[in-house]
Design a protein around this motif. Structure first.
Motif, PDB file in Angstrom:
ATOM      1  N   LEU A   1      14.319   0.154  -4.070  1.00 19.48           N
ATOM      2  CA  LEU A   1      13.142   0.928  -3.687  1.00 19.48           C
ATOM      3  C   LEU A   1      12.055   0.038  -3.104  1.00 19.48           C
ATOM      4  O   LEU A   1      11.391   0.402  -2.130  1.00 19.48           O
ATOM      5  CB  LEU A   1      12.602   1.699  -4.891  1.00 19.48           C
ATOM      6  N   ALA A   2      11.861  -1.138  -3.698  1.00 20.33           N
ATOM      7  CA  ALA A   2      10.857  -2.075  -3.180  1.00 20.33           C
ATOM      8  C   ALA A   2      11.190  -2.475  -1.747  1.00 20.33           C
ATOM      9  O   ALA A   2      10.314  -2.473  -0.865  1.00 20.33           O
ATOM     10  CB  ALA A   2      10.785  -3.315  -4.079  1.00 20.33           C
ATOM     11  N   GLY A   3      12.463  -2.801  -1.509  1.00 16.82           N
ATOM     12  CA  GLY A   3      12.882  -3.160  -0.158  1.00 16.82           C
ATOM     13  C   GLY A   3      12.737  -2.008   0.819  1.00 16.82           C
ATOM     14  O   GLY A   3      12.322  -2.203   1.974  1.00 16.82           O
ATOM     15  N   ALA A   4      13.042  -0.790   0.369  1.00 17.07           N
ATOM     16  CA  ALA A   4      12.933   0.389   1.238  1.00 17.07           C
ATOM     17  C   ALA A   4      11.488   0.643   1.653  1.00 17.07           C
ATOM     18  O   ALA A   4      11.206   0.917   2.831  1.00 17.07           O
ATOM     19  CB  ALA A   4      13.510   1.610   0.520  1.00 17.07           C
ATOM     20  N   PHE A   5      10.564   0.544   0.711  1.00 10.39           N
ATOM     21  CA  PHE A   5       9.146   0.729   1.035  1.00 10.39           C
ATOM     22  C   PHE A   5       8.686  -0.291   2.070  1.00 10.39           C
ATOM     23  O   PHE A   5       7.999   0.050   3.032  1.00 10.39           O
ATOM     24  CB  PHE A   5       8.278   0.613  -0.233  1.00 10.39           C
ATOM     25  N   TYR A   6       9.088  -1.543   1.876  1.00 10.19           N
ATOM     26  CA  TYR A   6       8.654  -2.598   2.788  1.00 10.19           C
ATOM     27  C   TYR A   6       9.235  -2.386   4.194  1.00 10.19           C
ATOM     28  O   TYR A   6       8.510  -2.462   5.201  1.00 10.19           O
ATOM     29  CB  TYR A   6       9.065  -3.961   2.256  1.00 10.19           C
ATOM     30  N   LEU A   7      10.531  -2.112   4.277  1.00 13.31           N
ATOM     31  CA  LEU A   7      11.188  -1.975   5.573  1.00 13.31           C
ATOM     32  C   LEU A   7      10.705  -0.741   6.341  1.00 13.31           C
ATOM     33  O   LEU A   7      10.602  -0.753   7.576  1.00 13.31           O
ATOM     34  CB  LEU A   7      12.706  -1.912   5.384  1.00 13.31           C
ATOM     35  N   LEU A   8      10.387   0.330   5.616  1.00  9.00           N
ATOM     36  CA  LEU A   8       9.937   1.548   6.277  1.00  9.00           C
ATOM     37  C   LEU A   8       8.508   1.448   6.805  1.00  9.00           C
ATOM     38  O   LEU A   8       8.182   1.998   7.862  1.00  9.00           O
ATOM     39  CB  LEU A   8      10.036   2.739   5.311  1.00  9.00           C
ATOM     40  N   VAL A   9       7.662   0.739   6.089  1.00 15.15           N
ATOM     41  CA  VAL A   9       6.240   0.703   6.442  1.00 15.15           C
ATOM     42  C   VAL A   9       5.879  -0.512   7.291  1.00 15.15           C
ATOM     43  O   VAL A   9       4.953  -0.459   8.107  1.00 15.15           O
ATOM     44  CB  VAL A   9       5.373   0.729   5.160  1.00 15.15           C
ATOM     45  N   SER A  10       6.611  -1.610   7.152  1.00 13.33           N
ATOM     46  CA  SER A  10       6.271  -2.851   7.839  1.00 13.33           C
ATOM     47  C   SER A  10       6.134  -2.728   9.353  1.00 13.33           C
ATOM     48  O   SER A  10       5.229  -3.332   9.941  1.00 13.33           O
ATOM     49  CB  SER A  10       7.300  -3.933   7.495  1.00 13.33           C
ATOM     50  N   PRO A  11       6.984  -1.957  10.050  1.00 14.20           N
ATOM     51  CA  PRO A  11       6.811  -1.839  11.506  1.00 14.20           C
ATOM     52  C   PRO A  11       5.466  -1.233  11.920  1.00 14.20           C
ATOM     53  O   PRO A  11       5.007  -1.440  13.051  1.00 14.20           O
ATOM     54  CB  PRO A  11       7.974  -0.916  11.921  1.00 14.20           C
ATOM     55  N   PHE A  12       4.824  -0.503  11.034  1.00 17.37           N
ATOM     56  CA  PHE A  12       3.560   0.162  11.357  1.00 17.37           C
ATOM     57  C   PHE A  12       2.347  -0.643  10.888  1.00 17.37           C
ATOM     58  O   PHE A  12       1.352  -0.735  11.599  1.00 17.37           O
ATOM     59  CB  PHE A  12       3.530   1.558  10.726  1.00 17.37           C
ATOM     60  N   ASP A  13       2.421  -1.223   9.691  1.00 12.38           N
ATOM     61  CA  ASP A  13       1.309  -2.017   9.161  1.00 12.38           C
ATOM     62  C   ASP A  13       1.857  -2.974   8.110  1.00 12.38           C
ATOM     63  O   ASP A  13       2.249  -2.554   7.026  1.00 12.38           O
ATOM     64  CB  ASP A  13       0.235  -1.109   8.550  1.00 12.38           C
ATOM     65  N   HIS A  14       1.851  -4.258   8.449  1.00  9.69           N
ATOM     66  CA  HIS A  14       2.463  -5.246   7.563  1.00  9.69           C
ATOM     67  C   HIS A  14       1.717  -5.376   6.242  1.00  9.69           C
ATOM     68  O   HIS A  14       2.342  -5.508   5.170  1.00  9.69           O
ATOM     69  CB  HIS A  14       2.521  -6.603   8.267  1.00  9.69           C
ATOM     70  N   THR A  15       0.389  -5.318   6.287  1.00 15.25           N
ATOM     71  CA  THR A  15      -0.399  -5.476   5.059  1.00 15.25           C
ATOM     72  C   THR A  15      -0.168  -4.310   4.102  1.00 15.25           C
ATOM     73  O   THR A  15      -0.010  -4.502   2.889  1.00 15.25           O
ATOM     74  CB  THR A  15      -1.900  -5.590   5.387  1.00 15.25           C
ATOM     75  N   VAL A  16      -0.139  -3.096   4.638  1.00 16.40           N
ATOM     76  CA  VAL A  16       0.141  -1.917   3.808  1.00 16.40           C
ATOM     77  C   VAL A  16       1.535  -2.026   3.215  1.00 16.40           C
ATOM     78  O   VAL A  16       1.758  -1.713   2.035  1.00 16.40           O
ATOM     79  CB  VAL A  16      -0.005  -0.618   4.623  1.00 16.40           C
ATOM     80  N   ALA A  17       2.498  -2.503   4.022  1.00 18.35           N
ATOM     81  CA  ALA A  17       3.872  -2.668   3.542  1.00 18.35           C
ATOM     82  C   ALA A  17       3.930  -3.670   2.390  1.00 18.35           C
ATOM     83  O   ALA A  17       4.645  -3.462   1.397  1.00 18.35           O
ATOM     84  CB  ALA A  17       4.773  -3.125   4.685  1.00 18.35           C
ATOM     85  N   GLU A  18       3.166  -4.762   2.512  1.00 15.00           N
ATOM     86  CA  GLU A  18       3.125  -5.747   1.431  1.00 15.00           C
ATOM     87  C   GLU A  18       2.591  -5.123   0.143  1.00 15.00           C
ATOM     88  O   GLU A  18       3.139  -5.336  -0.942  1.00 15.00           O
ATOM     89  CB  GLU A  18       2.225  -6.920   1.842  1.00 15.00           C
ATOM     90  N   GLY A  19       1.506  -4.357   0.273  1.00  9.26           N
ATOM     91  CA  GLY A  19       0.909  -3.736  -0.907  1.00  9.26           C
ATOM     92  C   GLY A  19       1.848  -2.759  -1.588  1.00  9.26           C
ATOM     93  O   GLY A  19       1.970  -2.755  -2.825  1.00  9.26           O
ATOM     94  N   LEU A  20       2.547  -1.941  -0.802  1.00 10.21           N
ATOM     95  CA  LEU A  20       3.461  -0.955  -1.385  1.00 10.21           C
ATOM     96  C   LEU A  20       4.705  -1.627  -1.953  1.00 10.21           C
ATOM     97  O   LEU A  20       5.265  -1.160  -2.952  1.00 10.21           O
ATOM     98  CB  LEU A  20       3.839   0.085  -0.332  1.00 10.21           C
ATOM     99  N   PHE A  21       5.131  -2.710  -1.321  1.00 14.89           N
ATOM    100  CA  PHE A  21       6.251  -3.475  -1.873  1.00 14.89           C
ATOM    101  C   PHE A  21       5.913  -3.965  -3.277  1.00 14.89           C
ATOM    102  O   PHE A  21       6.723  -3.836  -4.208  1.00 14.89           O
ATOM    103  CB  PHE A  21       6.579  -4.659  -0.961  1.00 14.89           C
ATOM    104  N   ILE A  22       4.712  -4.515  -3.441  1.00 14.10           N
ATOM    105  CA  ILE A  22       4.292  -5.015  -4.744  1.00 14.10           C
ATOM    106  C   ILE A  22       4.241  -3.888  -5.770  1.00 14.10           C
ATOM    107  O   ILE A  22       4.579  -4.077  -6.947  1.00 14.10           O
ATOM    108  CB  ILE A  22       2.918  -5.708  -4.635  1.00 14.10           C
ATOM    109  N   CYS A  23       3.821  -2.687  -5.347  1.00 18.62           N
ATOM    110  CA  CYS A  23       3.723  -1.546  -6.273  1.00 18.62           C
ATOM    111  C   CYS A  23       5.059  -1.214  -6.929  1.00 18.62           C
ATOM    112  O   CYS A  23       5.090  -0.672  -8.037  1.00 18.62           O
ATOM    113  CB  CYS A  23       3.196  -0.309  -5.533  1.00 18.62           C
TER     114      CYS A  23
END
Length: 324
Positions: free
Chosen positions: A72-94
């Motif tokens: 799930l952590a990887g999925a959140f990062y891969l899905l969001v990273s193309p749009f906003d890397h910082t947001v993807a980092e934050g959701l990955f940590i969550c």
């Protein structure tokens, strides 16, 4: 009967009052923050006194949860990273941050398996300490801290609250069995300690988000606040689904994994995935990533505590209905 009903009414009101109070008096939480680890230590000690050392045995259910959490952590990062890397980092940590040390306490209140969640908390925190430095250095923005140093820092942040109450409860079990019996009969104390801890935690969350708010990053911060809610609810629902699957063959699962009888696996798995060590999560984001990404785990503090409080209030309402 009337006294018991009145007591249930008071307990039902305590958690929302604690959350609202923390949000209102957030400016003064800095004076109370030092109490949080002591409250968690005491709650865990009270809860662990109920356990037998043989209950701590990792099983297939724990491995399944860990694999799902990392996926799930990887999925959140891969899905969001193309749009906003910082947001993807934050959701990955969550999702990536490990299970909260206080998770067994809430699980106990909700009727779940304390030993299952306590075992998963130990396993997950150690796993994050082991793989976190390399993984976060690869996807994060700040990779200046070394692996060994980071591993030791993470362990120093989680080990005292993970192992301290457990070791103390084992000492009491064998040295002062009479005291242990009294502690086991006073499990309701954990609820009131949790209300105080919730007051402090919510206040700190509000203070952190307000202190880091910036109009230039308003969009990203708003996305992280909303995204952390989505991460919280998804993990909660996925955990309940996994728990339901494990309960389909409960007798075999108990035999293999050492779960104490009577624990609701839907509750246990949901709490294992959803309730997070948010203090460690904020530190990981601040250390390895764009510091702005720390808003996501900070907001997660409020969301997972709101879900916990909602579950506890629902349970208190059921008890109140049964007493009426």
């Amino acid at each position: 009967m009337r006294l018991a009903l009145h007591r249930q009414q008071m307990k039902s009101a305590m958690l929302p009052i604690a959350m609202i109070g923390g949000a209102v008096f957030y400016r003064w939480m800095g004076y109370l923050s030092f109490l949080s680890p002591y409250l968690i230590f005491l709650m865990l000690f009270i809860t662990y006194c109920k356990l037998d050392p043989r209950d701590f045995r990792p099983g297939k259910g724990h491995i399944l949860l860990l694999v799902v959490q990392m996926a799930l952590a990887g999925a959140f990062y891969l899905l969001v990273s193309p749009f906003d890397h910082t947001v993807a980092e934050g959701l990955f940590i969550c999702v990536f941050m490990p299970t909260a040390t206080a998770a067994p306490v809430i699980t106990s209140m909700l009727g779940g398996s304390i030993s299952f969640v306590a075992t998963y908390s130990l396993l997950c925190n150690f796993f994050v300490a082991l793989v976190g430095p390399s993984l976060l250095a690869a996807i994060g923005d700040n990779a200046e801290i070394g692996f060994v140093q980071s591993f030791l820092i993470i362990l120093s942040k989680v080990a005292p609250l993970l192992l301290g109450p457990l070791l103390l409860s084992l000492c009491v079990r064998y040295v002062a069995p009479g005291l242990r019996r009294k502690i086991c009969s006073s499990q309701q104390l954990s609820f009131y300690l949790w209300a105080v801890a919730l007051f402090i935690v919510v206040g700190n969350c509000v203070s952190f988000v307000i202190g880091t708010w910036s109009e230039s990053h308003a969009a990203a911060m708003s996305l992280m606040v909303v995204g952390s809610l989505a991460a919280c609810l998804i993990q909660f629902l996925v955990g309940r689904r996994i728990g339901k699957r494990l309960e389909l063959d409960k007798s075999r699962y108990n035999q293999e994994d050492g779960q104490e009888s009577g624990g609701d696996m839907k509750v246990s798995c949901a709490q294992s995935l959803m309730q997070k060590n948010t203090v460690l999560g904020v530190w990981l984001a601040m250390t390895y990533m764009n510091p702005l990404a720390s808003v996501a785990p900070a907001a997660y503090i409020a969301w997972h505590n709101i879900v916990n409080s909602w579950q506890l209030m629902q349970m208190e309402k059921t008890k109140k209905h049964n007493l009426a």
